[in-house]
Write an enzyme that holds these catalytic residues in place. Sequence first.
Site, PDB file in Angstrom:
ATOM      1  N   SER A  51      11.277 -17.473   6.406  1.00 53.73           N
ATOM      2  CA  SER A  51      11.557 -17.213   4.990  1.00 53.73           C
ATOM      3  C   SER A  51      10.869 -18.248   4.097  1.00 53.73           C
ATOM      4  O   SER A  51      10.752 -19.424   4.441  1.00 53.73           O
ATOM      5  CB  SER A  51      13.063 -17.268   4.752  1.00 53.73           C
ATOM      6  N   LEU A  52      10.459 -17.787   2.921  1.00 50.31           N
ATOM      7  CA  LEU A  52       9.826 -18.686   1.957  1.00 50.31           C
ATOM      8  C   LEU A  52      10.857 -19.389   1.080  1.00 50.31           C
ATOM      9  O   LEU A  52      10.539 -20.368   0.417  1.00 50.31           O
ATOM     10  CB  LEU A  52       8.921 -17.881   1.027  1.00 50.31           C
TER      11      LEU A  52
ATOM     12  N   LYS B  19      23.125  -8.218   3.155  1.00 53.78           N
ATOM     13  CA  LYS B  19      23.340  -8.090   1.708  1.00 53.78           C
ATOM     14  C   LYS B  19      24.528  -7.184   1.370  1.00 53.78           C
ATOM     15  O   LYS B  19      25.176  -7.363   0.351  1.00 53.78           O
ATOM     16  CB  LYS B  19      22.068  -7.570   1.024  1.00 53.78           C
TER      17      LYS B  19
ATOM     18  N   ASP C 161      18.061  -9.784  -7.234  1.00 51.74           N
ATOM     19  CA  ASP C 161      16.850  -8.979  -6.972  1.00 51.74           C
ATOM     20  C   ASP C 161      16.525  -8.114  -8.194  1.00 51.74           C
ATOM     21  O   ASP C 161      15.352  -7.871  -8.493  1.00 51.74           O
ATOM     22  CB  ASP C 161      17.062  -8.058  -5.759  1.00 51.74           C
TER      23      ASP C 161
ATOM     24  N   ALA D 237      14.393   3.875   0.473  1.00 56.82           N
ATOM     25  CA  ALA D 237      15.797   4.078   0.095  1.00 56.82           C
ATOM     26  C   ALA D 237      16.671   3.082   0.845  1.00 56.82           C
ATOM     27  O   ALA D 237      17.813   3.375   1.198  1.00 56.82           O
ATOM     28  CB  ALA D 237      16.215   5.518   0.396  1.00 56.82           C
TER      29      ALA D 237
ATOM     30  N   GLY E 251      17.871  -1.301   1.108  1.00 59.30           N
ATOM     31  CA  GLY E 251      18.559  -2.232   0.210  1.00 59.30           C
ATOM     32  C   GLY E 251      17.715  -2.605  -1.004  1.00 59.30           C
ATOM     33  O   GLY E 251      18.214  -2.616  -2.143  1.00 59.30           O
TER      34      GLY E 251
ATOM     35  N   ARG F  35      11.354   8.363   4.061  1.00 61.04           N
ATOM     36  CA  ARG F  35      11.169   8.995   5.375  1.00 61.04           C
ATOM     37  C   ARG F  35      12.457   9.717   5.791  1.00 61.04           C
ATOM     38  O   ARG F  35      12.418  10.863   6.210  1.00 61.04           O
ATOM     39  CB  ARG F  35      10.794   7.903   6.392  1.00 61.04           C
TER      40      ARG F  35
ATOM     41  N   TYR G 103       5.073  -8.684   0.121  1.00 59.84           N
ATOM     42  CA  TYR G 103       4.245  -9.791  -0.385  1.00 59.84           C
ATOM     43  C   TYR G 103       3.417 -10.476   0.698  1.00 59.84           C
ATOM     44  O   TYR G 103       2.684 -11.421   0.400  1.00 59.84           O
ATOM     45  CB  TYR G 103       5.100 -10.827  -1.140  1.00 59.84           C
TER      46      TYR G 103
ATOM     47  N   GLY H 252       4.486  -8.382  -4.580  1.00 58.87           N
ATOM     48  CA  GLY H 252       5.911  -8.682  -4.377  1.00 58.87           C
ATOM     49  C   GLY H 252       6.302 -10.145  -4.512  1.00 58.87           C
ATOM     50  O   GLY H 252       7.491 -10.463  -4.564  1.00 58.87           O
TER      51      GLY H 252
HETATM   52  P1  NAP Z   1      15.492  -1.799   4.587  1.00 60.24           P
HETATM   53  O1  NAP Z   1      16.830  -1.705   3.925  1.00 60.24           O
HETATM   54  O2  NAP Z   1      15.407  -1.997   6.059  1.00 60.24           O
HETATM   55  O3  NAP Z   1      14.659  -0.460   4.178  1.00 60.24           O
HETATM   56  C1  NAP Z   1      13.411  -0.206   4.757  1.00 60.24           C
HETATM   57  C2  NAP Z   1      12.769   0.977   4.054  1.00 60.24           C
HETATM   58  O4  NAP Z   1      11.445   1.162   4.596  1.00 60.24           O
HETATM   59  C3  NAP Z   1      13.514   2.293   4.283  1.00 60.24           C
HETATM   60  O5  NAP Z   1      13.372   3.118   3.164  1.00 60.24           O
HETATM   61  C4  NAP Z   1      12.749   2.875   5.495  1.00 60.24           C
HETATM   62  O6  NAP Z   1      12.848   4.266   5.599  1.00 60.24           O
HETATM   63  C5  NAP Z   1      11.337   2.496   5.122  1.00 60.24           C
HETATM   64  N1  NAP Z   1      10.448   2.459   6.291  1.00 60.24           N
HETATM   65  C6  NAP Z   1      10.431   1.556   7.290  1.00 60.24           C
HETATM   66  N2  NAP Z   1       9.476   1.867   8.195  1.00 60.24           N
HETATM   67  C7  NAP Z   1       8.876   3.014   7.733  1.00 60.24           C
HETATM   68  C8  NAP Z   1       7.830   3.846   8.222  1.00 60.24           C
HETATM   69  N3  NAP Z   1       7.184   3.547   9.370  1.00 60.24           N
HETATM   70  N4  NAP Z   1       7.471   4.916   7.492  1.00 60.24           N
HETATM   71  C9  NAP Z   1       8.105   5.216   6.337  1.00 60.24           C
HETATM   72  N5  NAP Z   1       9.127   4.475   5.832  1.00 60.24           N
HETATM   73  C10 NAP Z   1       9.506   3.387   6.517  1.00 60.24           C
HETATM   74  O7  NAP Z   1      14.636  -2.980   3.966  1.00 60.24           O
HETATM   75  P2  NAP Z   1      14.677  -3.529   2.454  1.00 60.24           P
HETATM   76  O8  NAP Z   1      15.506  -4.738   2.378  1.00 60.24           O
HETATM   77  O9  NAP Z   1      14.964  -2.393   1.559  1.00 60.24           O
HETATM   78  O10 NAP Z   1      13.143  -4.029   2.284  1.00 60.24           O
HETATM   79  C11 NAP Z   1      12.087  -3.100   2.112  1.00 60.24           C
HETATM   80  C12 NAP Z   1      10.789  -3.861   1.875  1.00 60.24           C
HETATM   81  O11 NAP Z   1      10.867  -4.582   0.648  1.00 60.24           O
HETATM   82  C13 NAP Z   1      10.457  -4.896   2.955  1.00 60.24           C
HETATM   83  O12 NAP Z   1       9.093  -4.820   3.242  1.00 60.24           O
HETATM   84  C14 NAP Z   1      10.751  -6.226   2.324  1.00 60.24           C
HETATM   85  O13 NAP Z   1       9.896  -7.237   2.769  1.00 60.24           O
HETATM   86  C15 NAP Z   1      10.489  -5.931   0.863  1.00 60.24           C
HETATM   87  N6  NAP Z   1      11.330  -6.786   0.010  1.00 60.24           N
HETATM   88  C16 NAP Z   1      10.689  -7.622  -0.834  1.00 60.24           C
HETATM   89  C17 NAP Z   1      11.433  -8.435  -1.668  1.00 60.24           C
HETATM   90  C18 NAP Z   1      10.730  -9.352  -2.608  1.00 60.24           C
HETATM   91  O14 NAP Z   1      11.382 -10.265  -3.140  1.00 60.24           O
HETATM   92  N7  NAP Z   1       9.471  -9.144  -2.881  1.00 60.24           N
HETATM   93  C19 NAP Z   1      12.838  -8.403  -1.628  1.00 60.24           C
HETATM   94  C20 NAP Z   1      13.452  -7.523  -0.745  1.00 60.24           C
HETATM   95  C21 NAP Z   1      12.683  -6.718   0.090  1.00 60.24           C
HETATM   96  P3  NAP Z   1      14.050   4.940   6.472  1.00 60.24           P
HETATM   97  O15 NAP Z   1      15.225   4.994   5.544  1.00 60.24           O
HETATM   98  O16 NAP Z   1      13.524   6.266   6.806  1.00 60.24           O
HETATM   99  O17 NAP Z   1      14.275   4.056   7.658  1.00 60.24           O
END
Ligand code: NAP
Length: 284
Positions: A17-18, A68, A104, A129, A131, A153, A228, A249
């Site tokens: 983590s950063l 979360k 967030d 869809a 977190g 998906r 990011y 990001g």
């Molecule tokens: P999460 O709750 O695990 O959700 C993952 C999402 O990605 C779901 O919608 C999932 O779809 C989809 N997904 C995963 N693999 C896929 C694939 N092969 N094809 C299509 N869809 C796929 O994770 P999250 O916390 O929401 O985080 C999502 C992303 O945002 C991560 O990459 C994370 O690094 C980034 N993020 C960035 C920040 C920031 O501060 N910049 C903060 C939070 C998160 P399904 O529902 O079908 O599984």
Amino acid sequence: MSLNDIAVLIGNPVAHSLSPVFQQAAFDHMNINARYEAWETYADELKQKIDLLRSSEYLGANITIPYKLDSINFVDSIDDIAEQVGAINTIISRNGILAGTNTDVEGIQNSFKLANVNLKNKNVILFGAGGAARAVMVAMKNAGVKAITVINRTEKKAKDFELFSDSNFKVSILSAHLATSQSGKIFTNADIIINATSLGMSKGESELLSPIPQELLYSSQVVFDLVYTPEQTPLLQMAESAGAQCIGGLAMLVFQGAASFRLWTDKNPPLEVMFRAAKKELDY
Ligand code: NAP
């Protein structure tokens, strides 16, 4: 604050983590004698770890994947934003009482502000869809976005997002397998495209993938990728080639952390220092 103040990151994994990097840089820059620790936590330890934060040396915590949602059960109160998102990423500890919030949402809104993008009355397409996508929904709704189309998906998870809709905020769900050139009109009408899936994340199995093909991206659009690492994701590379405005990001990551810092310390976060520390660590 005393010499022993501590803020922590609770999640699993936390090793890469950063947050420890840029939060510690902020404490040091502001001459706050506090340290930021990363606590790798198993699910059955979550309550016990959060309870430790009631002790006077703790300023609070950041909560990351996968806790979360569950962490809400172990704090004393949550605010309206956390209620709307249904998840917390920050805990503030004061006199043994733990308050949860979700920064967030502010991180997402500030990323658009930094890029001078006004969200009011805009049409948005959101991929994902999970977190992070829930925080995007709240950020878009509260900033006055007119309509949002959610594509995921697993369509059933996107369906749950219809609950965010009201008379000023239209939510539509589009099946992922229809999100091709056949549904081009939706894309030509979109002002903003957001990726909140993990597609494009370096070292992941889908690191080379974008949620949308290049032919559906236009120069009139703003494209925001929550991912990011790398700095230039496949989606942002395509968006740049299409002439669209790109937002990475990292801004969200730093802004959400800066908001947590402000809540723990009651001081304005040194944003430049935090951005510099994060970029240095990422080799941007
Ligand atoms: P999460 O709750 O695990 O959700 C993952 C999402 O990605 C779901 O919608 C999932 O779809 C989809 N997904 C995963 N693999 C896929 C694939 N092969 N094809 C299509 N869809 C796929 O994770 P999250 O916390 O929401 O985080 C999502 C992303 O945002 C991560 O990459 C994370 O690094 C980034 N993020 C960035 C920040 C920031 O501060 N910049 C903060 C939070 C998160 P399904 O529902 O079908 O599984």
